[in-house]
Design an enzyme around this catalytic site. Structure first.
Site, PDB file in Angstrom:
ATOM      1  N   GLU A  44      -0.443  25.837  -8.411  1.00 22.69           N
ATOM      2  CA  GLU A  44      -0.935  24.862  -9.400  1.00 22.69           C
ATOM      3  C   GLU A  44      -1.498  25.548 -10.648  1.00 22.69           C
ATOM      4  O   GLU A  44      -1.648  26.775 -10.708  1.00 22.69           O
ATOM      5  CB  GLU A  44      -1.974  23.958  -8.736  1.00 22.69           C
ATOM      6  CG  GLU A  44      -1.343  23.169  -7.605  1.00 22.69           C
ATOM      7  CD  GLU A  44      -2.251  22.103  -7.007  1.00 22.69           C
ATOM      8  OE1 GLU A  44      -3.471  22.174  -7.178  1.00 22.69           O
ATOM      9  OE2 GLU A  44      -1.694  21.208  -6.347  1.00 22.69           O
ATOM     10  N   GLU A  55       9.237  24.229  -3.000  1.00 18.92           N
ATOM     11  CA  GLU A  55      10.689  24.325  -2.860  1.00 18.92           C
ATOM     12  C   GLU A  55      11.290  25.145  -3.993  1.00 18.92           C
ATOM     13  O   GLU A  55      12.171  25.988  -3.794  1.00 18.92           O
ATOM     14  CB  GLU A  55      11.327  22.928  -2.876  1.00 18.92           C
ATOM     15  CG  GLU A  55      10.849  21.997  -1.775  1.00 18.92           C
ATOM     16  CD  GLU A  55       9.642  21.158  -2.180  1.00 18.92           C
ATOM     17  OE1 GLU A  55       8.726  21.695  -2.830  1.00 18.92           O
ATOM     18  OE2 GLU A  55       9.625  19.963  -1.847  1.00 18.92           O
TER      19      GLU A  55
HETATM   20  N1  THU Z   1       4.459  19.482  -4.403  1.00 22.60           N
HETATM   21  C1  THU Z   1       5.355  20.396  -3.904  1.00 22.60           C
HETATM   22  O1  THU Z   1       5.042  21.580  -3.745  1.00 22.60           O
HETATM   23  N2  THU Z   1       6.602  19.956  -3.577  1.00 22.60           N
HETATM   24  C2  THU Z   1       7.040  18.672  -3.740  1.00 22.60           C
HETATM   25  O2  THU Z   1       8.201  18.404  -3.500  1.00 22.60           O
HETATM   26  C3  THU Z   1       6.099  17.637  -4.158  1.00 22.60           C
HETATM   27  C4  THU Z   1       4.769  18.082  -4.610  1.00 22.60           C
HETATM   28  C5  THU Z   1       3.117  19.954  -4.767  1.00 22.60           C
HETATM   29  C6  THU Z   1       2.811  19.918  -6.240  1.00 22.60           C
HETATM   30  C7  THU Z   1       1.294  19.820  -6.242  1.00 22.60           C
HETATM   31  O3  THU Z   1       0.767  21.135  -6.198  1.00 22.60           O
HETATM   32  C8  THU Z   1       0.955  19.100  -4.951  1.00 22.60           C
HETATM   33  O4  THU Z   1       2.129  19.152  -4.153  1.00 22.60           O
HETATM   34  C9  THU Z   1       0.539  17.659  -5.155  1.00 22.60           C
HETATM   35  O5  THU Z   1       1.477  16.972  -5.891  1.00 22.60           O
END
Ligand code: THU
Length: 136
Positions: A44, A55
């Site tokens: 993040e 992914e």
């Molecule tokens: N997130 C992922 O890593 N993969 C996804 O397919 C959906 C969302 C993460 C992004 C963010 O850090 C957290 O999940 C909440 O949205």
């Protein structure tokens, strides 16, 4: 590598997640057709938009290494420091990145609690998808 093993590796990858803002840790385990494995976590950012999903972290690591042929990916998500709960479906942006490098038969294992998972193909998760072939 079994689907169960790939799901376990996705859960393991959650431990690397950098999630000071959402507190939601996601892990991915990407299996190449030659058997090579790439794990990824979400990373993040204080500006939110630059956040990278687990992914795509896995895919971009693999593509950088020269990989182009992919068999399957397992994904797992849940509150950081806790076990996964419920089903974790990959976001639309990640599905589109998968489409760039994978056929519609690419397998996606979405982790649930108790070692369970749901298996779908990319074609099922991204019907009527847009790819490079549509620009010919
Ligand atoms: N997130 C992922 O890593 N993969 C996804 O397919 C959906 C969302 C993460 C992004 C963010 O850090 C957290 O999940 C909440 O949205």
């Amino acid at each position: 590598m079994t689907a169960e093993q790939l799901v376990e590796l996705a859960k393991q990858a959650r431990e690397r997640a950098y999630v000071p803002y959402s507190g939601f840790a996601v892990g991915a385990a990407l299996l190449c057709k030659d058997g090579t494995l790439y794990q990824g976590c979400n990373i993040e950012n204080a500006a939110y938009g630059p956040t990278m999903c687990a992914e795509r972290t896995a895919f971009f690591k693999a593509v950088y290494d020269g990989q182009r042929d992919f068999e399957a990916i397992a994904v797992a998500g849940g509150r950081a420091g806790e076990e996964v709960s419920g089903l974790f479906p990959p976001c639309g942006v990640c599905r589109q990145v998968m489409r760039e490098f994978c056929g519609l038969d690419f397998k996606i294992y979405m982790a649930k609690e108790n070692g369970e998972y749901v298996e779908q193909t990319l074609g099922e998760l991204l019907p009527y998808s847009f790819s490079g072939a549509d620009m010919k």
